[in-house]
Write an enzyme that holds these catalytic residues in place. Structure first.
Site, PDB file in Angstrom:
ATOM      1  N   GLY A 227       0.797  -1.220   0.000  1.00 21.80           N
ATOM      2  CA  GLY A 227       0.000   0.000   0.000  1.00 21.80           C
ATOM      3  C   GLY A 227       0.830   1.271   0.000  1.00 21.80           C
ATOM      4  O   GLY A 227       0.290   2.366   0.084  1.00 21.80           O
TER       5      GLY A 227
ATOM      6  N   GLY B  51       3.101   1.892  -2.503  1.00 23.70           N
ATOM      7  CA  GLY B  51       3.521   2.166  -3.874  1.00 23.70           C
ATOM      8  C   GLY B  51       4.721   1.361  -4.338  1.00 23.70           C
ATOM      9  O   GLY B  51       5.165   1.520  -5.477  1.00 23.70           O
TER      10      GLY B  51
ATOM     11  N   GLY C  79       5.051  -1.963  -4.885  1.00 23.69           N
ATOM     12  CA  GLY C  79       4.690  -2.921  -5.935  1.00 23.69           C
ATOM     13  C   GLY C  79       4.552  -2.232  -7.282  1.00 23.69           C
ATOM     14  O   GLY C  79       5.006  -2.749  -8.307  1.00 23.69           O
TER      15      GLY C  79
ATOM     16  N   TYR D  40      -3.805  -4.687  -9.947  1.00 33.13           N
ATOM     17  CA  TYR D  40      -3.474  -4.777 -11.370  1.00 33.13           C
ATOM     18  C   TYR D  40      -4.485  -4.026 -12.233  1.00 33.13           C
ATOM     19  O   TYR D  40      -4.118  -3.346 -13.189  1.00 33.13           O
ATOM     20  CB  TYR D  40      -3.379  -6.241 -11.812  1.00 33.13           C
TER      21      TYR D  40
END
Length: 155
Positions: free
Chosen positions: A96, A98, A100, A134
């Site tokens: 959460g 950022g 990823g 995604y």
């Protein structure tokens, strides 16, 4: 916070961290019993004579907190290589923030530099947080395709 996040290309010295992340990901995906990876196998297949995949590691405040493992595939329809993202993982306590997205953006930029036609990956049907992540990035599910697999004992 994201300014304290850095990405580096993994080296053979990172194998223990890579294996740790694989095991953490497998636990999250409820697949721990399927992990047979070892330091020796990862060393051989990621950094040996024939390297079959690449790994990047994300560091937050100089501590490894996530990774992405990927390799090239090829699209006959596009007549171009692609990148298949086998694993994208950020430790749960740091999701959460950022990280990823930064890892995935790194992969997509690499795909552009390598003149790839696409980046693809799979996600478990029940993994709603990842699916929403995604979709928020603009990724589209390929619902008309079903993955098939031959396990090692059938090869």
């Amino acid at each position: 916070m994201t300014e304290e996040f850095k990405i580096k290309t993994a080296t053979v010295g990172d194998v223990p961290v890579i294996l740790q992340f694989i095991k953490e990901l497998a636990e999250y995906e409820r697949m721990s019993d399927d992990v047979v990876a070892t330091d020796a196998l990862l060393t051989k297949n990621l950094f040996g004579k024939n390297s079959y995949a690449e790994v990047i590691i994300g560091y937050y405040r100089d501590e490894p907190v996530g990774f992405a493992l990927f390799f090239h595939n090829f699209s006959t329809f596009l007549a171009k290589p692609g990148i298949y993202l086998e694993d994208l993982y950020v430790q749960p306590q740091l999701r959460g923030k950022g990280f990823g997205k930064i890892l995935l953006n790194y992969i997509t930029e690499l795909a552009r530099k390598r003149d790839c036609g696409r980046v693809e990956w799979s996600v478990l049907d029940w993994n709603e947080p990842s699916i929403q992540f995604y979709k928020k990035l603009g990724a589209k599910p390929m619902d008309e395709w079903t993955v098939y697999r031959l396990e090692e004992n059938l090869l």
